[in-house]
Design a protein around this motif. Sequence first.
Motif, PDB file in Angstrom:
ATOM      1  N   GLN A   4     -10.606  85.807 -59.482  1.00 14.71           N
ATOM      2  CA  GLN A   4     -11.413  84.716 -58.946  1.00 14.71           C
ATOM      3  C   GLN A   4     -11.691  85.027 -57.488  1.00 14.71           C
ATOM      4  OE1 GLN A   4     -12.258  81.836 -60.713  1.00 14.71           O
ATOM      5  NE2 GLN A   4     -13.311  80.835 -59.031  1.00 14.71           N
ATOM      6  N   ALA A   5     -12.952  85.273 -57.168  1.00  9.29           N
ATOM      7  CA  ALA A   5     -13.343  85.535 -55.789  1.00  9.29           C
ATOM      8  C   ALA A   5     -13.775  84.240 -55.120  1.00  9.29           C
ATOM      9  CB  ALA A   5     -14.477  86.548 -55.743  1.00  9.29           C
ATOM     10  N   SER A   6     -13.476  84.123 -53.835  1.00 10.00           N
ATOM     11  CA  SER A   6     -13.847  82.916 -53.099  1.00 10.00           C
ATOM     12  C   SER A   6     -13.993  83.254 -51.624  1.00 10.00           C
ATOM     13  CB  SER A   6     -12.780  81.835 -53.289  1.00 10.00           C
ATOM     14  OG  SER A   6     -11.537  82.267 -52.770  1.00 10.00           O
ATOM     15  N   GLY A   7     -14.499  82.288 -50.864  1.00  6.11           N
ATOM     16  CA  GLY A   7     -14.589  82.445 -49.425  1.00  6.11           C
ATOM     17  C   GLY A   7     -15.973  82.717 -48.890  1.00  6.11           C
ATOM     18  N   GLY A   8     -16.942  82.872 -49.774  1.00  8.37           N
ATOM     19  CA  GLY A   8     -18.302  83.116 -49.326  1.00  8.37           C
ATOM     20  C   GLY A   8     -18.885  81.910 -48.629  1.00  8.37           C
ATOM     21  N   ARG A  37     -20.684  94.619 -53.735  1.00  6.84           N
ATOM     22  CA  ARG A  37     -21.652  93.584 -53.410  1.00  6.84           C
ATOM     23  C   ARG A  37     -22.992  93.940 -54.003  1.00  6.84           C
ATOM     24  NH1 ARG A  37     -22.288  94.552 -46.831  1.00  6.84           N
ATOM     25  NH2 ARG A  37     -23.503  96.492 -46.944  1.00  6.84           N
ATOM     26  N   GLN A  38     -23.766  92.915 -54.223  1.00  3.52           N
ATOM     27  CA  GLN A  38     -25.101  93.103 -54.763  1.00  3.52           C
ATOM     28  C   GLN A  38     -26.059  92.168 -54.052  1.00  3.52           C
ATOM     29  OE1 GLN A  38     -25.453  92.765 -59.033  1.00  3.52           O
ATOM     30  NE2 GLN A  38     -27.348  93.966 -59.029  1.00  3.52           N
ATOM     31  N   ALA A  39     -26.976  92.766 -53.343  1.00  6.11           N
ATOM     32  CA  ALA A  39     -28.009  91.998 -52.656  1.00  6.11           C
ATOM     33  C   ALA A  39     -29.173  91.757 -53.610  1.00  6.11           C
ATOM     34  CB  ALA A  39     -28.479  92.762 -51.421  1.00  6.11           C
ATOM     35  N   ASP A  89     -25.653  92.367 -44.613  1.00 11.82           N
ATOM     36  CA  ASP A  89     -24.443  92.112 -45.396  1.00 11.82           C
ATOM     37  C   ASP A  89     -24.623  90.960 -46.381  1.00 11.82           C
ATOM     38  OD1 ASP A  89     -22.727  92.761 -42.356  1.00 11.82           O
ATOM     39  OD2 ASP A  89     -22.818  94.123 -44.088  1.00 11.82           O
ATOM     40  N   THR A  90     -25.776  90.339 -46.354  1.00  7.39           N
ATOM     41  CA  THR A  90     -26.061  89.256 -47.290  1.00  7.39           C
ATOM     42  C   THR A  90     -26.060  89.777 -48.718  1.00  7.39           C
ATOM     43  OG1 THR A  90     -27.339  87.972 -45.692  1.00  7.39           O
ATOM     44  CG2 THR A  90     -27.807  87.605 -48.033  1.00  7.39           C
ATOM     45  N   ALA A  91     -25.226  89.190 -49.555  1.00  9.29           N
ATOM     46  CA  ALA A  91     -25.092  89.651 -50.936  1.00  9.29           C
ATOM     47  C   ALA A  91     -24.103  88.754 -51.658  1.00  9.29           C
ATOM     48  CB  ALA A  91     -24.598  91.104 -50.978  1.00  9.29           C
ATOM     49  N   VAL A  92     -24.027  88.954 -52.955  1.00 11.79           N
ATOM     50  CA  VAL A  92     -22.931  88.385 -53.737  1.00 11.79           C
ATOM     51  C   VAL A  92     -21.830  89.431 -53.761  1.00 11.79           C
ATOM     52  CG1 VAL A  92     -22.184  87.507 -55.966  1.00 11.79           C
ATOM     53  CG2 VAL A  92     -24.483  86.975 -55.115  1.00 11.79           C
ATOM     54  N   THR A 124     -18.808  85.857 -55.156  1.00 12.82           N
ATOM     55  CA  THR A 124     -18.959  84.795 -54.168  1.00 12.82           C
ATOM     56  C   THR A 124     -20.076  85.202 -53.214  1.00 12.82           C
ATOM     57  OG1 THR A 124     -17.760  83.442 -52.537  1.00 12.82           O
ATOM     58  CG2 THR A 124     -17.163  85.769 -52.640  1.00 12.82           C
ATOM     59  N   LYS A 125     -20.946  84.267 -52.909  1.00  4.45           N
ATOM     60  CA  LYS A 125     -22.157  84.587 -52.165  1.00  4.45           C
ATOM     61  C   LYS A 125     -21.935  84.490 -50.667  1.00  4.45           C
ATOM     62  CE  LYS A 125     -27.098  83.522 -52.030  1.00  4.45           C
ATOM     63  NZ  LYS A 125     -28.172  82.672 -52.589  1.00  4.45           N
ATOM     64  N   VAL A 126     -22.412  85.505 -49.976  1.00  7.09           N
ATOM     65  CA  VAL A 126     -22.358  85.542 -48.513  1.00  7.09           C
ATOM     66  C   VAL A 126     -23.787  85.642 -48.002  1.00  7.09           C
ATOM     67  CG1 VAL A 126     -21.610  86.845 -46.494  1.00  7.09           C
ATOM     68  CG2 VAL A 126     -20.085  86.606 -48.455  1.00  7.09           C
ATOM     69  N   THR A 127     -24.150  84.744 -47.131  1.00 10.30           N
ATOM     70  CA  THR A 127     -25.472  84.758 -46.519  1.00 10.30           C
ATOM     71  C   THR A 127     -25.305  84.825 -45.013  1.00 10.30           C
ATOM     72  OG1 THR A 127     -26.377  83.431 -48.331  1.00 10.30           O
ATOM     73  CG2 THR A 127     -27.686  83.588 -46.319  1.00 10.30           C
TER      74      THR A 127
END
Length: 130
Positions: A4-8, A37-39, A89-92, A124-127
């Motif tokens: 389980q990934a989290s923190g985005g 990661r996947q943008a 660095d924006t990606a899932v 987890t998504k990072v924007t």
Amino acid sequence: VQLQASGGGFVQAGDSLRLSCADSGRTFSDYALGWFRQAPGKEREFVGAISRTGTTTMYADRVRGRFTTSRDNGKSTSSLHMNNLGPEDTAVYYCAARETGHIIGGGDFYYTKASVFEYWGQGTKVTVSS
């Protein structure tokens, strides 16, 4: 293993973020871990990796020096610390696991190819805004 990934989240350029990867199973320490990661519109790419003992890490060139991964096998968690984030660095972000517990001497093994990982978290998504 169940990851389980989290923190985005949504951050500004230059900010830092810490992602976590938790395992609800009981054999976390048998698995080497990878972060990918996947943008949008792009292929999934390798970010970082850590051996099952935590003694060996590897990073993609574009994040080396900014990102650090670690793990706490007692808590069945791994972290990806990301510093000086930029819009690129924006990606899932995904964490993944590959079993290496059966490999004699494999405590230091790490992997960078997505295809060799057996288990994946949901991402987890990072924007990062400029």
